[in-house]
Each structure stands twice: as structure tokens, then as C-alpha cells.
Write an enzyme that holds these catalytic residues in place. Structure first.
Site, PDB file in Angstrom:
ATOM      1  N   TYR A 139       0.740  -1.174  -0.046  1.00 53.89           N
ATOM      2  CA  TYR A 139       0.031   0.028  -0.045  1.00 53.89           C
ATOM      3  C   TYR A 139       0.730   1.168  -0.242  1.00 53.89           C
ATOM      4  CZ  TYR A 139      -3.289   3.693   1.637  1.00 53.89           C
ATOM      5  OH  TYR A 139      -3.548   4.722   2.139  1.00 53.89           O
ATOM      6  N   PHE A 199      -4.957  -4.116  21.304  1.00 53.81           N
ATOM      7  CA  PHE A 199      -3.550  -4.903  21.160  1.00 53.81           C
ATOM      8  C   PHE A 199      -2.505  -4.313  21.979  1.00 53.81           C
ATOM      9  CE2 PHE A 199      -6.305  -6.026  17.612  1.00 53.81           C
ATOM     10  CZ  PHE A 199      -6.279  -7.341  17.795  1.00 53.81           C
TER      11      PHE A 199
HETATM   12  P1  NAD Z   1     -12.794   4.349   1.023  1.00 58.40           P
HETATM   13  O1  NAD Z   1     -12.626   2.838   0.687  1.00 58.40           O
HETATM   14  O2  NAD Z   1     -13.899   4.692   1.819  1.00 58.40           O
HETATM   15  O3  NAD Z   1     -12.999   5.325  -0.287  1.00 58.40           O
HETATM   16  C1  NAD Z   1     -12.298   4.685  -1.412  1.00 58.40           C
HETATM   17  C2  NAD Z   1     -13.301   5.212  -2.612  1.00 58.40           C
HETATM   18  O4  NAD Z   1     -12.573   4.897  -3.825  1.00 58.40           O
HETATM   19  C3  NAD Z   1     -14.535   3.865  -2.432  1.00 58.40           C
HETATM   20  O5  NAD Z   1     -15.779   4.730  -2.704  1.00 58.40           O
HETATM   21  C4  NAD Z   1     -14.304   3.156  -3.752  1.00 58.40           C
HETATM   22  O6  NAD Z   1     -15.474   2.640  -3.963  1.00 58.40           O
HETATM   23  C5  NAD Z   1     -13.558   4.023  -4.560  1.00 58.40           C
HETATM   24  N1  NAD Z   1     -12.892   2.935  -5.592  1.00 58.40           N
HETATM   25  C6  NAD Z   1     -11.929   2.351  -5.246  1.00 58.40           C
HETATM   26  N2  NAD Z   1     -11.353   1.758  -6.460  1.00 58.40           N
HETATM   27  C7  NAD Z   1     -11.844   2.459  -7.409  1.00 58.40           C
HETATM   28  C8  NAD Z   1     -11.641   2.304  -9.034  1.00 58.40           C
HETATM   29  N3  NAD Z   1     -10.636   1.693  -9.414  1.00 58.40           N
HETATM   30  N4  NAD Z   1     -12.497   2.823  -9.490  1.00 58.40           N
HETATM   31  C9  NAD Z   1     -13.218   3.848  -9.024  1.00 58.40           C
HETATM   32  N5  NAD Z   1     -13.746   4.143  -7.648  1.00 58.40           N
HETATM   33  C10 NAD Z   1     -12.876   3.546  -6.972  1.00 58.40           C
HETATM   34  O7  NAD Z   1     -11.437   4.765   1.583  1.00 58.40           O
HETATM   35  P2  NAD Z   1     -11.038   6.191   2.298  1.00 58.40           P
HETATM   36  O8  NAD Z   1     -10.532   5.932   3.744  1.00 58.40           O
HETATM   37  O9  NAD Z   1     -12.260   7.152   2.146  1.00 58.40           O
HETATM   38  O10 NAD Z   1      -9.647   6.544   1.610  1.00 58.40           O
HETATM   39  C11 NAD Z   1      -9.719   7.670   0.815  1.00 58.40           C
HETATM   40  C12 NAD Z   1      -8.479   7.848   0.108  1.00 58.40           C
HETATM   41  O11 NAD Z   1      -7.526   8.420   1.219  1.00 58.40           O
HETATM   42  C13 NAD Z   1      -7.525   6.810  -0.328  1.00 58.40           C
HETATM   43  O12 NAD Z   1      -6.825   6.883  -1.561  1.00 58.40           O
HETATM   44  C14 NAD Z   1      -6.609   6.232   0.566  1.00 58.40           C
HETATM   45  O13 NAD Z   1      -5.485   5.634   0.075  1.00 58.40           O
HETATM   46  C15 NAD Z   1      -6.433   7.286   1.277  1.00 58.40           C
HETATM   47  N6  NAD Z   1      -5.892   7.564   2.705  1.00 58.40           N
HETATM   48  C16 NAD Z   1      -6.697   7.152   3.850  1.00 58.40           C
HETATM   49  C17 NAD Z   1      -6.545   7.204   5.167  1.00 58.40           C
HETATM   50  C18 NAD Z   1      -7.572   6.843   6.231  1.00 58.40           C
HETATM   51  O14 NAD Z   1      -7.039   6.761   7.255  1.00 58.40           O
HETATM   52  N7  NAD Z   1      -8.777   6.343   5.646  1.00 58.40           N
HETATM   53  C19 NAD Z   1      -5.093   7.173   5.384  1.00 58.40           C
HETATM   54  C20 NAD Z   1      -4.078   7.664   4.326  1.00 58.40           C
HETATM   55  C21 NAD Z   1      -4.648   7.773   3.147  1.00 58.40           C
END
Ligand code: NAD
Length: 310
Positions: A139, A199
Site C-alpha cells: 500500500y 492490542f
Molecule cells: P474508502 O474505501 O472509503 O474510499 C475509496 C473510494 O474509492 C470508495 O468509494 C471506492 O468505491 C472507490 N474506488 C476504489 N477503487 C476504485 C476504482 N478503481 N475506480 C473508481 N472508484 C474506486 O477509503 P477512504 O478511507 O475514504 O480513502 C480515500 C483515500 O484516502 C484513499 O486513496 C486512501 O488511500 C487515502 N488515505 C486514507 C487514510 C485513512 O485513514 N482512511 C489514510 C491515508 C490515506
């Protein structure tokens, strides 16, 4: 001005959509709903159920967005270790596909969701943007690669960008999984009257950043911080023990976590330096952990009451 948000049906993306609408942007959402939900999509946006890895020319030609905020991707650290190829497709190919469409259709700027996971185990705290990059999951590695693709595209095609490296994001609409699932899992357990599992000794720390702050940083980055990489964190370390204590106060319950041995590979302490973000995005004060948790608990309680979660 029109903004296309990929992943706008997801946890963070849906809050970015809300913040954009509050700032009077026109918004288009692209999401394949692999982890996102229809119920998260704001009724006043145009929604396309599409995969970002496929040809997006028609969509970009039709909508002609001024800006793109790219959130779609594979977000689970553990899943990336099981299936690195899928991670590559989602986080690298998906980003390249969006970059090509941005260049072909003269998008002004792309804002990208990266992660503190690209730093790996911190060698000093707080982690600033100059910290060595040594991801310990696919990741983190694929997000780092995506960052490099954005920078190369920018040099070759004069595309503006801001890369935002998020800490552990929490808040309403988060599924009890992913990078900062701990708070969502704890809250679900507390509301159900169950004991959360802790944990290790509970003294491990994280930089928990409230999702509305992350959303506001994305909106601010549309017009600030060009060609910058910026940490999005609070700069405050909070231990899991402290989170459980605050949840106990907010819910009025005496939470007795089930103690379980520390998991191999878990980082002991983590916190991001956010000085550059404050400087480049003219930022506002962050939510305190307490205020963010109060809003989050209220949201989950409402979902349980209305049967949307169970
Ligand atoms: P999430 O899974 O809720 O959101 C991701 C969204 O992208 C989903 O709605 C999913 O359906 C859509 N998606 C995935 N693959 C796709 C594709 N190929 N085509 C179209 N849509 C697609 O996750 P999130 O926590 O909201 O994360 C959003 C972004 O933030 C991500 O890029 C993640 O790596 C980044 N991020 C999140 C965190 C966290 O703490 N949640 C921390 C660091 C970075």
C-alpha cells in the site's frame, strides 16, 4: 468551477464533496462502489459509476472538469500484503489513467490522497515531509509510486498538483476497517455494549485527524500549495488508551477493553509534523480529538438507531 472527485462515494471522498459544495464548487463524482456506498453520494452531484482504471476520455470530454481530486484507490494495508498486484492496478494504474485524462483535457490541477504509510517505521518524530521513505507495505509502496508518476506528469506536461499525505483519518461514514479503522471499531463495540479489543498495552500512539479537516485541506489545496507534498495530520500524538478513555467519557460507559498481545509489525508511535501544511494552505485550527470523537459517536449512534448499521 467544476471539480471531479474520484472515490466520492467513499469515507473521505464524500466529506470532500460536502466541503466543495459548501464552497460553491460544482461537483462530479466517479466511483465504482467497490468499497463506497450509494448512500454517501450527495444528491446534488452528478454521479458516474465508473472504474478509474479504464478509459475516462468520454467522461472528461463531457464534463470538462477544472480540477480533479483523486481519492479512489485500494486503501487496506493488510489487503495490499495479500494481493500486491491488485494494489498496483488500483493505486498506480488508476492514478496514471487519471493523469492522462487530466493532461488530455487540460485540467488545471490534481490533488492526490497519499498516506503516512509511505514513511514506514518513523526514525524520528514528528515525521516531516523530508523524513526517509521506507514503506513496509505494498500500500505504502504503490502510493509512493503514484506520487512519483504525478511529479513526472507535472514536469512533462505542466500539470499542477498537490500531494496530501494523510495521517490516521477518522470520523462519520468510516467503515470499521482500513488504516484508521480502530476508532470506528471501538465506537461500534461501545454502542453495541461489547468490549473492544486492545492490542498491546494501549500506549501506542497515532496522529488521529478528523475527516472534516482532511476535506478542508483538499479544498484549500485546489488553489494553494502548487507542486507541494504536504502532511495532513494534527501534529498531536494520542494513545489508544486515551481514545478509549475519551469514548468512555462521551458515551457515559465504563469501557473495559479486552487486552490482547501486541501485533507483530505494529508501529509503536506515529505523529506527523504539519507545519508545512499550515504554511502553504493558510490553515484553520484542527478539531481536537474530543470534538471529533463527539461528532463521530453522535453519527454512529444515529445510524444504529435508524437501523442503517447493526
Ligand atoms: P474508502 O474505501 O472509503 O474510499 C475509496 C473510494 O474509492 C470508495 O468509494 C471506492 O468505491 C472507490 N474506488 C476504489 N477503487 C476504485 C476504482 N478503481 N475506480 C473508481 N472508484 C474506486 O477509503 P477512504 O478511507 O475514504 O480513502 C480515500 C483515500 O484516502 C484513499 O486513496 C486512501 O488511500 C487515502 N488515505 C486514507 C487514510 C485513512 O485513514 N482512511 C489514510 C491515508 C490515506
Amino acid at each position: 468551477m467544476k471539480v471531479l472527485v474520484t472515490g466520492g462515494a467513499g469515507f473521505i471522498g464524500s466529506h470532500i464533496v460536502d466541503a466543495l459544495l459548501d464552497s460553491h464548487y460544482e461537483v462530479v463524482v466517479v466511483d465504482n462502489l467497490v468499497t463506497g456506498h450509494i448512500k454517501n453520494i450527495h444528491p446534488s452531484v452528478r454521479f458516474y459509476q465508473l472504474d478509474v482504471r479504464r478509459d475516462l476520455d468520454d467522461l472528461f470530454g463531457k464534463e470538462k472538469p477544472d480540477y480533479v481530486i483523486h481519492q479512489a484507490g485500494q486503501v487496506s494495508v493488510s489487503q495490499s500484503l495479500i494481493d500486491p498486484l491488485y494494489d498496483c492496478e488500483e493505486n498506480i494504474i488508476g492514478t496514471l489513467s487519471i493523469l492522462q485524462a487530466c493532461v488530455r483535457h487540460h485540467v488545471k490541477k490534481m490533488v492526490f490522497a497519499s498516506t503516512a504509510a509511505i514513511y514506514g517505521n518513523p526514525v524520528y518524530l514528528p515525521v516531516d515531509e523530508g523524513h526517509p521513505l521506507h514503506p513496509i507495505s505494498f500500500y505504502g509502496l504503490t502510493k509512493w509510486h503514484a506520487e512519483k508518476c504525478i511529479q513526472l506528469f507535472s514536469e512533462a506536461h505542466q500539470l499542477d498538483y498537490t500531494i496530501l499525505r494523510y495521517a490516521n483519518v477518522y470520523g462519520p461514514r468510516q467503515d470499521a476497517r482500513g488504516e484508521a479503522g480502530a476508532i470506528a471499531i471501538f465506537i461500534e463495540k461501545v454502542i453495541k455494549g461489547e468490549r473492544p479489543v486492545l492490542f498491546g498495552d494501549g500506549k501506542q500512539t497515532r496522529d488521529f485527524v478528523y475527516v472534516k479537516d482532511v476535506a478542508r485541506a483538499n479544498v484549500a489545496a485546489l488553489t494553494n500549495g502548487n507542486q507541494e507534498i504536504l502532511n495532513v495530520g494534527t501534529g498531536q500524538e494520542s494513545s489508544l488508551e486515551e481514545v478509549i478513555g475519551q469514548l468512555g467519557e462521551i458515551s457515559g460507559k465504563n469501557i473495559q477493553p479486552i487486552l490482547s498481545p501486541e501485533r507483530a509489525g505494529d508501529i509503536r508511535s506515529s505523529v506527523l509534523n504539519n507545519e508545512r501544511l499550515q504554511l502553504k494552505l493558510n490553515r484553520f485550527p484542527f478539531y481536537s480529538l474530543k470534538d471529533g470523537l463527539v461528532e463521530t459517536v453522535k453519527f454512529y449512534e444515529q445510524e444504529f438507531l435508524t437501523g442503517l448499521r447493526g
